[in-house]
Motif scaffolding. Structure first.
Motif, PDB file in Angstrom:
ATOM      1  N   LEU A 161       0.840  -1.198   0.000  1.00  0.00           N
ATOM      2  CA  LEU A 161       0.000   0.000   0.000  1.00  0.00           C
ATOM      3  C   LEU A 161       0.875   1.248   0.000  1.00  0.00           C
ATOM      4  N   HIS A 162       1.885   1.257   0.848  1.00  0.00           N
ATOM      5  CA  HIS A 162       2.800   2.402   0.898  1.00  0.00           C
ATOM      6  C   HIS A 162       3.437   2.628  -0.473  1.00  0.00           C
ATOM      7  N   LYS A 163       3.879   1.558  -1.114  1.00  0.00           N
ATOM      8  CA  LYS A 163       4.494   1.662  -2.445  1.00  0.00           C
ATOM      9  C   LYS A 163       3.496   2.186  -3.474  1.00  0.00           C
ATOM     10  N   ARG A 164       2.274   1.684  -3.428  1.00  0.00           N
ATOM     11  CA  ARG A 164       1.265   2.135  -4.409  1.00  0.00           C
ATOM     12  C   ARG A 164       0.891   3.598  -4.216  1.00  0.00           C
ATOM     13  N   LEU A 165       0.828   4.023  -2.974  1.00  0.00           N
ATOM     14  CA  LEU A 165       0.535   5.435  -2.721  1.00  0.00           C
ATOM     15  C   LEU A 165       1.593   6.308  -3.382  1.00  0.00           C
ATOM     16  N   GLN A 166       2.850   5.844  -3.361  1.00  0.00           N
ATOM     17  CA  GLN A 166       3.935   6.587  -4.001  1.00  0.00           C
ATOM     18  C   GLN A 166       3.859   6.436  -5.529  1.00  0.00           C
ATOM     19  N   LYS A 167       3.710   5.187  -5.994  1.00  0.00           N
ATOM     20  CA  LYS A 167       3.717   4.924  -7.435  1.00  0.00           C
ATOM     21  C   LYS A 167       2.636   5.697  -8.179  1.00  0.00           C
ATOM     22  N   PHE A 168       1.469   5.787  -7.565  1.00  0.00           N
ATOM     23  CA  PHE A 168       0.347   6.443  -8.234  1.00  0.00           C
ATOM     24  C   PHE A 168       0.172   7.898  -7.789  1.00  0.00           C
ATOM     25  N   ARG A 169       1.171   8.391  -7.057  1.00  0.00           N
ATOM     26  CA  ARG A 169       1.217   9.799  -6.642  1.00  0.00           C
ATOM     27  C   ARG A 169      -0.071  10.251  -5.947  1.00  0.00           C
ATOM     28  N   ILE A 170      -0.529   9.435  -5.025  1.00  0.00           N
ATOM     29  CA  ILE A 170      -1.703   9.804  -4.236  1.00  0.00           C
ATOM     30  C   ILE A 170      -1.287  10.950  -3.311  1.00  0.00           C
ATOM     31  N   THR A 171      -2.032  12.037  -3.368  1.00  0.00           N
ATOM     32  CA  THR A 171      -1.671  13.205  -2.561  1.00  0.00           C
ATOM     33  C   THR A 171      -2.102  13.018  -1.112  1.00  0.00           C
ATOM     34  N   GLU A 172      -1.513  13.815  -0.263  1.00  0.00           N
ATOM     35  CA  GLU A 172      -1.868  13.781   1.152  1.00  0.00           C
ATOM     36  C   GLU A 172      -3.357  14.075   1.333  1.00  0.00           C
ATOM     37  N   ASN A 173      -3.877  15.008   0.555  1.00  0.00           N
ATOM     38  CA  ASN A 173      -5.288  15.374   0.638  1.00  0.00           C
ATOM     39  C   ASN A 173      -6.185  14.209   0.207  1.00  0.00           C
ATOM     40  N   GLU A 174      -5.838  13.547  -0.899  1.00  0.00           N
ATOM     41  CA  GLU A 174      -6.619  12.388  -1.359  1.00  0.00           C
ATOM     42  C   GLU A 174      -6.614  11.290  -0.285  1.00  0.00           C
ATOM     43  N   PHE A 175      -5.447  11.062   0.304  1.00  0.00           N
ATOM     44  CA  PHE A 175      -5.312  10.047   1.338  1.00  0.00           C
ATOM     45  C   PHE A 175      -6.173  10.381   2.553  1.00  0.00           C
ATOM     46  N   LYS A 176      -6.096  11.634   3.004  1.00  0.00           N
ATOM     47  CA  LYS A 176      -6.873  12.049   4.173  1.00  0.00           C
ATOM     48  C   LYS A 176      -8.373  11.933   3.920  1.00  0.00           C
ATOM     49  N   GLU A 177      -8.820  12.340   2.743  1.00  0.00           N
ATOM     50  CA  GLU A 177     -10.244  12.232   2.409  1.00  0.00           C
ATOM     51  C   GLU A 177     -10.692  10.774   2.401  1.00  0.00           C
ATOM     52  N   ALA A 178      -9.853   9.891   1.876  1.00  0.00           N
ATOM     53  CA  ALA A 178     -10.191   8.461   1.838  1.00  0.00           C
ATOM     54  C   ALA A 178     -10.271   7.890   3.258  1.00  0.00           C
ATOM     55  N   ILE A 179      -9.311   8.249   4.098  1.00  0.00           N
ATOM     56  CA  ILE A 179      -9.305   7.768   5.489  1.00  0.00           C
ATOM     57  C   ILE A 179     -10.541   8.272   6.228  1.00  0.00           C
ATOM     58  N   GLU A 180     -10.866   9.543   6.051  1.00  0.00           N
ATOM     59  CA  GLU A 180     -12.060  10.098   6.698  1.00  0.00           C
ATOM     60  C   GLU A 180     -13.309   9.343   6.260  1.00  0.00           C
ATOM     61  N   ARG A 181     -13.373   9.018   4.989  1.00  0.00           N
ATOM     62  CA  ARG A 181     -14.523   8.269   4.472  1.00  0.00           C
ATOM     63  C   ARG A 181     -14.602   6.882   5.111  1.00  0.00           C
ATOM     64  N   VAL A 182     -13.454   6.215   5.252  1.00  0.00           N
ATOM     65  CA  VAL A 182     -13.422   4.881   5.883  1.00  0.00           C
ATOM     66  C   VAL A 182     -13.895   4.973   7.329  1.00  0.00           C
ATOM     67  N   PHE A 183     -13.391   5.961   8.091  1.00  0.00           N
ATOM     68  CA  PHE A 183     -13.789   6.111   9.480  1.00  0.00           C
ATOM     69  C   PHE A 183     -15.280   6.428   9.599  1.00  0.00           C
ATOM     70  N   GLU A 184     -15.769   7.258   8.695  1.00  0.00           N
ATOM     71  CA  GLU A 184     -17.198   7.617   8.672  1.00  0.00           C
ATOM     72  C   GLU A 184     -18.054   6.369   8.426  1.00  0.00           C
ATOM     73  N   GLU A 185     -17.636   5.553   7.469  1.00  0.00           N
ATOM     74  CA  GLU A 185     -18.360   4.305   7.164  1.00  0.00           C
ATOM     75  C   GLU A 185     -18.364   3.371   8.363  1.00  0.00           C
ATOM     76  N   GLU A 186     -17.224   3.286   9.063  1.00  0.00           N
ATOM     77  CA  GLU A 186     -17.139   2.423  10.241  1.00  0.00           C
ATOM     78  C   GLU A 186     -18.080   2.881  11.343  1.00  0.00           C
ATOM     79  N   GLN A 187     -18.207   4.188  11.514  1.00  0.00           N
ATOM     80  CA  GLN A 187     -19.102   4.718  12.546  1.00  0.00           C
ATOM     81  C   GLN A 187     -20.557   4.461  12.195  1.00  0.00           C
ATOM     82  N   ASN A 188     -20.869   4.399  10.911  1.00  0.00           N
ATOM     83  CA  ASN A 188     -22.257   4.189  10.475  1.00  0.00           C
ATOM     84  C   ASN A 188     -22.650   2.717  10.402  1.00  0.00           C
ATOM     85  N   GLU A 189     -21.722   1.823  10.697  1.00  0.00           N
ATOM     86  CA  GLU A 189     -22.037   0.382  10.655  1.00  0.00           C
ATOM     87  C   GLU A 189     -22.838  -0.051  11.855  1.00  0.00           C
TER      88      GLU A 189
END
Length: 189
Positions: A161-189
Motif C-alpha cells: 500500500l505504501h508503495k502504491r501510494l507513491q507509485k500512483f502519486r496519491i496526494t496527502e489530501n486524497e489520502f486524508k479524504e479516503a481515510i475520513e470516508r473509511v472512518f465515517e463508514e465504520e461509525q455508520n455500521e
C-alpha cells in the motif's frame, strides 16, 4: 464506451467480460505464463495506442502487473476490488466475474505509475499509515481493502500500500479524504 488503449487481461474469459462492458481491444497474457512475444505485443501497443493493465485482484494478477510494469513503462493500471471480481458461488476470483459497470468504473479510474526515474513522491509516510490504523491493527486489513477501493489502487498489504501510494502519486489530501470516508463508514455500521 470506446477505449482507445489496448487492455491487457489474463485470458479469453476476461476478454469476453471486457467486450461486454466496453468497445476495446485486448491482449491476453494467458495467465501468469506471460512470455517475450506477449511482452513485445504489449510494448508495441503501448507505443502506438497506450495500454491499460487490468489483471485479476490476486497474487498471480499482481505478478503479471509487476512484470509488465518492470518492462513497459507508462502503462495505465486499472484495479477491480475483490468484491467486484468474485464469482456468485464465491469460489473464483477474476475479471471474468465482474459486472460491466464495475469494469467500466475500473477503466475510468485507471492510473499511471510514477516514472521510475522521477524523484520520489513521499507525501504519505509509515506514520500516516499507522495513525490511520492501516498497519498492525484489528481492522487494518479491512481498512486497506476499502482504501484501495476508494483510491482505485487495489487491495495491498501495508508495505505494498505504501508503495502504491507513491507509485500512483496519491496526494496527502486524497489520502486524508479516503481515510475520513473509511472512518465515517465504520461509525455508520
Amino acid at each position: 464506451m470506446k477505449i482507445k488503449e489496448v487492455i491487457v487481461v489474463e485470458g479469453k474469459d476476461d476478454t469476453v467480460a471486457i467486450k461486454r462492458a466496453v468497445d476495446a481491444d485486448t491482449i491476453e497474457t494467458n495467465g501468469s505464463a506471460i512470455n517475450e512475444s506477449t511482452l513485445a505485443q504489449i510494448a508495441l501497443a503501448q507505443e502506438r495506442r497506450g495500454v491499460i493493465v487490468l489483471t485479476d485482484p490476486d497474487y498471480p494478477g499482481e505478478r503479471i502487473r509487476r512484470i509488465i510494469s518492470d518492462r513497459i513503462p507508462d502503462c495505465l493500471h486499472a484495479f477491480l476490488p475483490k468484491k467486484e471480481a468474485i464469482s456468485k458461488n464465491q469460489d473464483d476470483l477474476g475479471v471474468e466475474n465482474a459486472k460491466p459497470e464495475a469494469i467500466r468504473q475500473a477503466l475510468v479510474h485507471a492510473k499511471q505509475e510514477e516514472a521510475k526515474s522521477q524523484e520520489r513522491f513521499d507525501v504519505i509516510d509509515w506514520q500516516d499509515l499507522h495513525a490511520a490504523g492501516l498497519i498492525a491493527g484489528s481492522h487494518s486489513k479491512r481498512r486497506r481493502e476499502r482504501i484501495g477501493e476508494i483510491l482505485h489502487i487495489g487491495y495491498a498489504n501495508g508495505k505494498q500500500l505504501h508503495k502504491r501510494l507513491q507509485k500512483f502519486r496519491i496526494t496527502e489530501n486524497e489520502f486524508k479524504e479516503a481515510i475520513e470516508r473509511v472512518f465515517e463508514e465504520e461509525q455508520n455500521e
